[in-house]
Design an enzyme around this catalytic site. Structure first.
Site, PDB file in Angstrom:
ATOM      1  N   ASN A 137     -41.425  -1.207   1.326  1.00  0.00           N
ATOM      2  CA  ASN A 137     -42.839  -1.346   1.720  1.00  0.00           C
ATOM      3  C   ASN A 137     -43.564  -2.482   0.995  1.00  0.00           C
ATOM      4  O   ASN A 137     -44.447  -3.111   1.578  1.00  0.00           O
ATOM      5  CB  ASN A 137     -43.581  -0.015   1.597  1.00  0.00           C
ATOM      6  CG  ASN A 137     -43.624   0.511   0.195  1.00  0.00           C
ATOM      7  OD1 ASN A 137     -42.713   0.249  -0.594  1.00  0.00           O
ATOM      8  ND2 ASN A 137     -44.661   1.238  -0.144  1.00  0.00           N
ATOM      9  N   GLU A 235     -41.240   6.065  -9.318  1.00  0.00           N
ATOM     10  CA  GLU A 235     -42.511   5.855  -8.613  1.00  0.00           C
ATOM     11  C   GLU A 235     -42.279   6.359  -7.198  1.00  0.00           C
ATOM     12  O   GLU A 235     -41.536   5.733  -6.430  1.00  0.00           O
ATOM     13  CB  GLU A 235     -42.902   4.368  -8.596  1.00  0.00           C
ATOM     14  CG  GLU A 235     -43.149   3.746  -9.952  1.00  0.00           C
ATOM     15  CD  GLU A 235     -44.444   4.195 -10.607  1.00  0.00           C
ATOM     16  OE1 GLU A 235     -45.171   5.036 -10.028  1.00  0.00           O
ATOM     17  OE2 GLU A 235     -44.724   3.715 -11.720  1.00  0.00           O
ATOM     18  N   CYS A 269     -47.827   3.603  -0.891  1.00  0.00           N
ATOM     19  CA  CYS A 269     -47.787   4.896  -1.589  1.00  0.00           C
ATOM     20  C   CYS A 269     -49.168   5.314  -2.069  1.00  0.00           C
ATOM     21  O   CYS A 269     -49.403   6.486  -2.323  1.00  0.00           O
ATOM     22  CB  CYS A 269     -46.824   4.814  -2.762  1.00  0.00           C
ATOM     23  SG  CYS A 269     -47.094   3.383  -3.780  1.00  0.00           S
ATOM     24  N   GLU A 438     -45.573   2.202 -15.073  1.00  0.00           N
ATOM     25  CA  GLU A 438     -45.189   0.800 -15.023  1.00  0.00           C
ATOM     26  C   GLU A 438     -46.439  -0.037 -15.250  1.00  0.00           C
ATOM     27  O   GLU A 438     -47.555   0.470 -15.270  1.00  0.00           O
ATOM     28  CB  GLU A 438     -44.583   0.459 -13.659  1.00  0.00           C
ATOM     29  CG  GLU A 438     -43.288   1.202 -13.387  1.00  0.00           C
ATOM     30  CD  GLU A 438     -42.582   0.678 -12.145  1.00  0.00           C
ATOM     31  OE1 GLU A 438     -42.931   1.141 -11.042  1.00  0.00           O
ATOM     32  OE2 GLU A 438     -41.708  -0.185 -12.283  1.00  0.00           O
TER      33      GLU A 438
HETATM   34  P1  NAD Z   1     -36.083   5.515   0.020  1.00  0.00           P
HETATM   35  O1  NAD Z   1     -36.157   6.542  -1.046  1.00  0.00           O
HETATM   36  O2  NAD Z   1     -35.376   5.856   1.256  1.00  0.00           O
HETATM   37  O3  NAD Z   1     -35.351   4.192  -0.527  1.00  0.00           O
HETATM   38  C1  NAD Z   1     -35.800   3.503  -1.657  1.00  0.00           C
HETATM   39  C2  NAD Z   1     -34.656   2.713  -2.236  1.00  0.00           C
HETATM   40  O4  NAD Z   1     -33.667   3.624  -2.723  1.00  0.00           O
HETATM   41  C3  NAD Z   1     -33.943   1.800  -1.232  1.00  0.00           C
HETATM   42  O5  NAD Z   1     -33.549   0.619  -1.881  1.00  0.00           O
HETATM   43  C4  NAD Z   1     -32.716   2.634  -0.855  1.00  0.00           C
HETATM   44  O6  NAD Z   1     -31.645   1.839  -0.414  1.00  0.00           O
HETATM   45  C5  NAD Z   1     -32.411   3.298  -2.177  1.00  0.00           C
HETATM   46  N1  NAD Z   1     -31.613   4.534  -2.056  1.00  0.00           N
HETATM   47  C6  NAD Z   1     -31.557   5.396  -1.012  1.00  0.00           C
HETATM   48  N2  NAD Z   1     -30.699   6.388  -1.270  1.00  0.00           N
HETATM   49  C7  NAD Z   1     -30.200   6.166  -2.512  1.00  0.00           C
HETATM   50  C8  NAD Z   1     -29.268   6.850  -3.349  1.00  0.00           C
HETATM   51  N3  NAD Z   1     -28.674   7.981  -2.962  1.00  0.00           N
HETATM   52  N4  NAD Z   1     -29.001   6.344  -4.566  1.00  0.00           N
HETATM   53  C9  NAD Z   1     -29.605   5.216  -4.996  1.00  0.00           C
HETATM   54  N5  NAD Z   1     -30.480   4.514  -4.247  1.00  0.00           N
HETATM   55  C10 NAD Z   1     -30.784   4.978  -3.025  1.00  0.00           C
HETATM   56  O7  NAD Z   1     -37.574   5.084   0.257  1.00  0.00           O
HETATM   57  P2  NAD Z   1     -38.128   4.010   1.281  1.00  0.00           P
HETATM   58  O8  NAD Z   1     -38.179   4.694   2.592  1.00  0.00           O
HETATM   59  O9  NAD Z   1     -37.430   2.728   1.143  1.00  0.00           O
HETATM   60  O10 NAD Z   1     -39.602   3.776   0.691  1.00  0.00           O
HETATM   61  C11 NAD Z   1     -40.676   4.521   1.069  1.00  0.00           C
HETATM   62  C12 NAD Z   1     -41.029   5.527  -0.015  1.00  0.00           C
HETATM   63  O11 NAD Z   1     -41.310   4.865  -1.240  1.00  0.00           O
HETATM   64  C13 NAD Z   1     -42.300   6.278   0.303  1.00  0.00           C
HETATM   65  O12 NAD Z   1     -42.104   7.648   0.094  1.00  0.00           O
HETATM   66  C14 NAD Z   1     -43.323   5.744  -0.680  1.00  0.00           C
HETATM   67  O13 NAD Z   1     -44.365   6.585  -1.018  1.00  0.00           O
HETATM   68  C15 NAD Z   1     -42.497   5.393  -1.838  1.00  0.00           C
HETATM   69  N6  NAD Z   1     -43.156   4.376  -2.661  1.00  0.00           N
HETATM   70  C16 NAD Z   1     -43.684   4.722  -3.866  1.00  0.00           C
HETATM   71  C17 NAD Z   1     -44.339   3.781  -4.650  1.00  0.00           C
HETATM   72  C18 NAD Z   1     -44.907   4.142  -5.991  1.00  0.00           C
HETATM   73  O14 NAD Z   1     -45.109   3.241  -6.776  1.00  0.00           O
HETATM   74  N7  NAD Z   1     -45.162   5.386  -6.291  1.00  0.00           N
HETATM   75  C19 NAD Z   1     -44.459   2.480  -4.204  1.00  0.00           C
HETATM   76  C20 NAD Z   1     -43.922   2.155  -2.969  1.00  0.00           C
HETATM   77  C21 NAD Z   1     -43.258   3.117  -2.215  1.00  0.00           C
END
Ligand code: NAD
Length: 459
Positions: A137, A235, A269, A438
């Protein structure tokens, strides 16, 4: 895909057109292993270098990002569908973070603690190799939030970008090399989460994981890190409130509301997706906010006038649609039809407070509006979620602003504003929104181990 991810390519689509932008090879678990070995060697030399030299190289990296800001921004428009204005800000955020972190290299100091019979000092030592796992995102800023302070504190970084958005991360790694950062110190490993990401999590040579993404994956990673007592920052998701009191400047609150949940098409997020409005001004607020929502310009993200672009992918579009049946009562804006993953700005006006749309993170341009009766009711509703990332409150009463800021259980609050993220202030979530912080003045310390040394003066 075979279980090692070998011979697999990820196709990067332009979410505004569905055209192929690039194909990128997926890193295998064996390649992650080799990257860790190279990074560990680079890290030893990096941490031994003079602090001023490390700071200078990070500043050069910041300059290189600045010189390629427009190129990086255009790339983000193509791979992530971000509006051009947002993408320029995001590339600038990487530059600023690198500059800020560079300023910390020579200020990363331990303490001297008074003790009898000697001298006691603390040493802040780098952790080693850091694995940064980023979501799609905000591909550039979130990658940099982990990478810049980790490098500044003397670590090496292996960055695993999201499958859908690896291109700006790969370009940043090239710019780091051009700027003179040592080879292998900062490597980008595109690939599948459960292959390349998982290999970083499980690798004994990776000292800390910085994960930003969904709460579901964050919990799995936390369990694996627990097994290895591996350091971890999470996060995660959010469902943040925007609390509008009757004593606020209602026009200002209404005018600021649309982009508080529509920025980045709601894939943020910190999006304020639960709009809580004091009952006595509820109807007036809706009358003010409706034209503000319907006039948001949704379309080609490369057009400077566009305020909102597409969603990242077809699956994300389907997820968002599932929360908004066609007969939902809502204020709806417009969105392009045809190719691309488009969904219009939507404010749901008749959701129950405990409905899925009001409690689950949708990650699209959809919010709910709910009335409340008094301050206690507002706080109760604001806290009625498993998340705790951000939130806003609108009031002219200073006492109320402070009381409510203390009562809402979230890591990042703003009063009469929706800003959440500055690279020089701390950022992170309460409860299921995350673990650790962070950014801010302590960002480098989070990438160090504290060693206490006592030196006897009596020997
Ligand atoms: P996601 O959890 O599907 O993926 C995030 C990352 O993790 C990707 O690079 C993915 O390839 C990797 N990943 C997936 N499965 C994994 C595993 N088993 N082991 C290690 N890595 C793995 O999330 P997304 O759909 O890419 O992002 C959206 C989510 O991120 C939303 O829920 C959003 O709220 C959250 N987000 C949080 C923040 C924050 O700072 N709190 C900021 C941005 C996004």
């Amino acid at each position: 895909m075979d279980s090692n991810g070998s011979d697999v390519q990820h196709t990067v689509l332009n979410p505004a057109t569905e055209e192929v932008v690039a194909t990128v090879p997926a890193t295998t678990a064996a390649e992650v292993d080799a990257a860790v070995v190279r990074a560990a060697a680079a890290q030893r030399a990096w941490s031994a270098a003079a602090p001023a030299d490390r700071a200078r190289l990070l500043r050069r990296f910041a300059v290189a990002v600045d010189e390629h800001l427009e190129e990086l921004a255009q790339l983000e428009v193509r791979e992530a569908g971000h509006t051009l204005g947002n993408a320029r800000w995001e590339a600038g955020n990487v530059r600023d973070l690198l500059d800020y972190a560079a300023g910390g290299v020579e200020r990363l100091t331990g303490r001297q603690i008074p003790v009898p019979g000697g001298l006691d000092i603390t040493l802040l030592e780098p952790l080693g190799v850091i694995g940064v796992i980023a979501p799609w995102n905000f591909p550039m800023p979130i990658a940099a939030w982990g990478t810049a302070p980790a490098l500044a504190a003397g670590n090496a970084v292996l960055l695993k970008p999201a499958e859908t958005t690896p291109l700006t991360a790969l370009r940043l790694a090239e710019l780091a090399l051009e700027a003179g950062l040592p080879e292998h110190l900062f490597q980008v490993l595109p690939g599948a989460g459960d292959v390349a990401g998982n290999a970083l999590v499980e690798h004994p040579g990776v000292a800390k994981i910085v994960f930003t993404g969904s709460t579901r994956v964050g919990k799995q990673i936390m369990a694996k890190c627990a097994d290895r007592v591996k350091r971890l920052t999470l996060e995660l998701g959010g469902k943040s409130p925007n609390i509008v009191f009757a004593d606020s400047d209602l026009e200002a609150a209404a005018a600021a509301t649309p982009m508080s949940f529509l920025d980045n098409s709601g894939q943020d997020c910190c999006a304020r997706t639960r709009i809580l409005v004091e009952r006595s001004v509820y109807d007036r607020f809706l009358a003010l906010v409706a034209p503000a929502i319907t006039s948001v310009v949704v379309g080609d993200p490369s057009d400077e006038k566009t305020q909102m672009g597409p969603l990242i992918s077809k699956s994300q579009l389907e997820r968002v649609r599932s929360y908004v049946p066609a007969d939902s009562e809502a204020i709806r804006g417009t969105a392009p039809t045809g190719p691309g993953f488009w969904f219009p700005p939507t404010l749901l006006t008749a959701e129950a407070p405990d409905s899925p749309a009001a409690t689950e993170e949708i990650f699209g341009p959809v919010a709910v509006v709910l009335p409340f009766d008094d301050e206690a009711d507002a706080v109760r509703l604001a806290n009625a979620t498993e998340y705790g990332l951000s939130g806003s409150l609108w009031t002219r009463d200073v006492g109320r602003a402070l009381r409510v800021s203390q009562a809402v259980r979230a890591g990042n609050l703003s009063v009469n504003s929706h800003s959440s993220v500055r690279y020089w202030t701390p950022f992170g979530g309460y409860r299921q929104s995350g673990l650790g912080r962070e950014l801010g003045p302590d960002a480098l310390t989070a990438f160090t181990e504290t060693k206490n040394v006592f030196i006897s003066t009596e020997a």
